[in-house]
Design a protein around this motif. Sequence first.
Motif, PDB file in Angstrom:
ATOM      1  N   LEU A 121       0.855  -1.174   0.000  1.00  0.00           N
ATOM      2  CA  LEU A 121       0.000   0.000   0.000  1.00  0.00           C
ATOM      3  C   LEU A 121       0.900   1.236   0.000  1.00  0.00           C
ATOM      4  N   ASP A 122       0.339   2.434  -0.114  1.00  0.00           N
ATOM      5  CA  ASP A 122       1.135   3.649  -0.011  1.00  0.00           C
ATOM      6  C   ASP A 122       1.725   3.735   1.390  1.00  0.00           C
ATOM      7  N   ASN A 123       3.042   3.673   1.500  1.00  0.00           N
ATOM      8  CA  ASN A 123       3.758   3.758   2.784  1.00  0.00           C
ATOM      9  C   ASN A 123       3.347   2.690   3.797  1.00  0.00           C
ATOM     10  N   ALA A 124       2.870   1.541   3.307  1.00  0.00           N
ATOM     11  CA  ALA A 124       2.434   0.487   4.228  1.00  0.00           C
ATOM     12  C   ALA A 124       2.422  -0.863   3.516  1.00  0.00           C
ATOM     13  N   THR A 168       5.470   1.556   6.524  1.00  0.00           N
ATOM     14  CA  THR A 168       6.870   1.468   6.125  1.00  0.00           C
ATOM     15  C   THR A 168       7.615   2.767   6.388  1.00  0.00           C
ATOM     16  N   ASP A 169       6.889   3.858   6.672  1.00  0.00           N
ATOM     17  CA  ASP A 169       7.546   5.146   6.898  1.00  0.00           C
ATOM     18  C   ASP A 169       7.839   5.431   8.368  1.00  0.00           C
ATOM     19  N   ASN A 170       6.977   4.969   9.280  1.00  0.00           N
ATOM     20  CA  ASN A 170       7.201   5.273  10.704  1.00  0.00           C
ATOM     21  C   ASN A 170       7.185   4.036  11.606  1.00  0.00           C
ATOM     22  N   GLY A 171       6.956   2.833  11.053  1.00  0.00           N
ATOM     23  CA  GLY A 171       7.020   1.602  11.829  1.00  0.00           C
ATOM     24  C   GLY A 171       5.760   1.203  12.571  1.00  0.00           C
ATOM     25  N   LEU A 172       4.714   2.036  12.554  1.00  0.00           N
ATOM     26  CA  LEU A 172       3.471   1.701  13.249  1.00  0.00           C
ATOM     27  C   LEU A 172       2.923   0.378  12.721  1.00  0.00           C
ATOM     28  N   THR A 173       2.488  -0.490  13.635  1.00  0.00           N
ATOM     29  CA  THR A 173       1.938  -1.796  13.288  1.00  0.00           C
ATOM     30  C   THR A 173       0.628  -1.995  14.034  1.00  0.00           C
ATOM     31  N   LEU A 174      -0.419  -2.375  13.300  1.00  0.00           N
ATOM     32  CA  LEU A 174      -1.732  -2.656  13.880  1.00  0.00           C
ATOM     33  C   LEU A 174      -2.167  -4.054  13.438  1.00  0.00           C
TER      34      LEU A 174
END
Length: 165
Positions: free
Chosen positions: A59-62, A100-106
Amino acid sequence: MQLPCGSALRSGVVALALAAAPLAAAGSDIELAAGASTTTDREFTRTASIAWVPKLRDLDNAVLRAQTGLIYVDGRGPVTDRDLEDEVWVGYVGLRYERTDNGLTLGAAIGAQSGETDALSGDPQFVTSVGWRWDRFSLSVRHISNASLHSPNNGETALVGAWRF
């Protein structure tokens, strides 16, 4: 027969390692995690898990990933007025969203359990997580609960560190 806490943990780790073999044969994206879990009155215990998290879509940045895994929650010693002594296993399937830009994972998943305590007391179990990933390492808060479908519904909330292979 109730195993001593150390033996139960060793048995859990061995079972998780054995579960890794077929997942490893399917390719990479295997994640091993370990940490501490607590329930309503701060009764802590150890937890470990293994998951296969293959990429489904960029996805965009993910990245959107599938997740299927097995969580082990070690039994606690006797607790007054609470049944928390059994070890519990939760098998689950779901989705994970990773920035992929800040590492947040849900993550969100649904599962079934083996073993029962006042914290994890009936199927289905819902597994939710939020955390951050730095390359192969991640740190997450994971909650397992049956959403009040069965009583008692204390749930387990864990802080886990994970390594992805």
